[in-house]
Design a protein around this motif. Structure first.
Motif, short mmCIF file in Angstrom:
data_model
loop_
_atom_site.label_atom_id
_atom_site.label_comp_id
_atom_site.label_asym_id
_atom_site.label_seq_id
_atom_site.Cartn_x
_atom_site.Cartn_y
_atom_site.Cartn_z
N ASP A 1 33.84 15.41 -27.29
CA ASP A 1 34.67 15.85 -26.17
C ASP A 1 35.47 14.69 -25.59
OD1 ASP A 1 34.03 18.52 -26.29
OD2 ASP A 1 32.44 18.41 -24.79
N SER A 2 34.87 13.51 -25.56
CA SER A 2 35.57 12.33 -25.04
C SER A 2 36.79 12.01 -25.90
CB SER A 2 34.63 11.13 -25.00
OG SER A 2 33.54 11.36 -24.14
N THR B 1 29.18 15.11 -26.34
CA THR B 1 29.83 14.30 -25.32
C THR B 1 30.83 13.34 -25.95
OG1 THR B 1 27.78 14.38 -24.03
CG2 THR B 1 29.44 12.78 -23.35
N LEU B 2 30.46 12.75 -27.08
CA LEU B 2 31.35 11.82 -27.76
C LEU B 2 32.57 12.54 -28.33
CD1 LEU B 2 28.71 9.64 -29.66
CD2 LEU B 2 29.89 9.11 -27.52
N ALA C 1 37.50 17.76 -19.25
CA ALA C 1 37.05 16.82 -18.22
C ALA C 1 35.84 17.38 -17.48
CB ALA C 1 38.18 16.54 -17.23
N TYR D 1 23.36 14.48 -22.53
CA TYR D 1 24.25 13.52 -23.19
C TYR D 1 23.91 13.50 -24.67
CZ TYR D 1 26.90 9.25 -24.05
OH TYR D 1 27.80 8.35 -24.53
N VAL E 1 40.79 12.28 -24.73
CA VAL E 1 41.72 11.15 -24.82
C VAL E 1 42.97 11.56 -25.60
CG1 VAL E 1 42.07 8.86 -25.83
CG2 VAL E 1 39.96 9.37 -24.59
N LEU F 1 32.87 17.29 -19.80
CA LEU F 1 32.34 15.93 -19.91
C LEU F 1 31.48 15.58 -18.71
CD1 LEU F 1 35.18 13.69 -21.40
CD2 LEU F 1 32.86 13.99 -22.27
N TYR F 2 31.94 15.97 -17.52
CA TYR F 2 31.14 15.74 -16.32
C TYR F 2 29.78 16.42 -16.46
CZ TYR F 2 29.32 16.83 -11.69
OH TYR F 2 28.48 17.02 -10.61
#
Length: 272
Positions: free
Chosen positions: A107-108, A104-105, A89, A100, A112, A92-93
């Motif tokens: 890690d997202s 980032t994708l 988290a 970006y 999840v 990602l911040y």
């Protein structure tokens, strides 16, 4: 295939007889050989970092399969998953405010999946959670990482909060697996899917470490200057190396178990 398998068993038996210092030396030699091979085979070393994150996603997918098919979370550390969610988290911040990209994708997606695993352990499979074995206090990790991030962080032009956050997630990632290793140390027996997951983490950590080491070599040290001045560049590399060595011992016994045809990994005393 039989002569090859016999040769592998002979090598493994020889390794088991060696003292810890010899095993450590051989591990370093094997790591250096792997780095040389990766440098020769992989042209764009940024791909190693992408591969590391992809392997982490695969590891999480193994956990999801375990939870949904076997309906048990025995042997899994909820605290390790929570630490993983925290550093993802924060990272990602940092990605959104600093850079970006494909990371980032990835890690997202990993965040999840990790949150889903946490939900399953906390609610759906709470009765199988080995809470007495998962006894690693989180403040032993969070507090030192936070203090170290305040003291040693990037010296870039970004906001000070963003720089401290970046450092915090780097340090936290390096130590997030410790509660999982404690659970395995307490049980001494690691079932297959948990072993696959931790091995995937070990592979991911090695690929990430290889990415940084090879980037530094390719840039002839200039990358360290780009990361900033002071202790921060060295601490980034140290964090990557620490992560790799934390899991190296487990990965050795995992490979030994796989070649031995064992479905359940049994760890000797003193491991992890």
């Amino acid at each position: 295939m039989r002569p090859q398998r016999k040769t592998i068993h002979t090598i493994m038996a020889w390794l088991r007889r060696q003292p810890p210092k010899v095993k450590a030396f051989l591990a370093v030699v094997a790591g250096m050989a792997a780095l040389v091979l990766l440098r020769a085979v992989v042209r764009d070393h940024d791909n190693l970092f992408v591969a590391a994150e992809a392997v982490h996603v695969i590891g999480i997918a193994v956990l999801i399969y375990k939870l949904t098919k076997e309906k048990t979370c025995a042997g899994l550390s909820l605290k390790s998953q929570e630490l993983t969610a925290i550093f993802l988290a924060v990272r990602l911040y940092c990605s959104f405010v600093m850079e970006y990209d494909i990371h980032t994708l990835l890690d997202s997606a990993t965040l999840v999946f990790t949150l889903w695993v946490i939900y399953m352990i906390r609610f759906n499979l709470r009765s199988t959670y080995m809470e007495d074995k998962d006894n690693f206090a989180l403040y032993y990790v969070l507090v030192p990482c936070a203090v170290l991030a305040v003291l040693v962080h990037p010296s870039t032009s970004h906001n000070i909060l963003n720089r401290i956050s970046w450092a915090f997630c780097v340090y936290l990632e390096a130590s997030s697996v410790l509660p999982q290793l404690r659970v395995m140390q307490n049980t001494k027996i690691v079932e297959p899917f948990t072993a696959h997951y931790v091995f995937a983490l070990g592979v991911a950590r090695f690929l990430s470490c290889a990415h940084w080491v090879l980037q530094v070599l390719d840039s002839r040290g200039h990358l360290l200057t780009a990361l900033g001045y002071g202790l921060w560049p060295s601490f980034v590399l140290i964090s990557e190396i620490v992560q790799t060595f934390i899991l190296a011992d487990f990965c050795y016994y995992y490979v030994q178990s796989i070649f031995g045809g064992q479905l359940v990994l049994r760890l000797p005393s003193g491991v992890v």
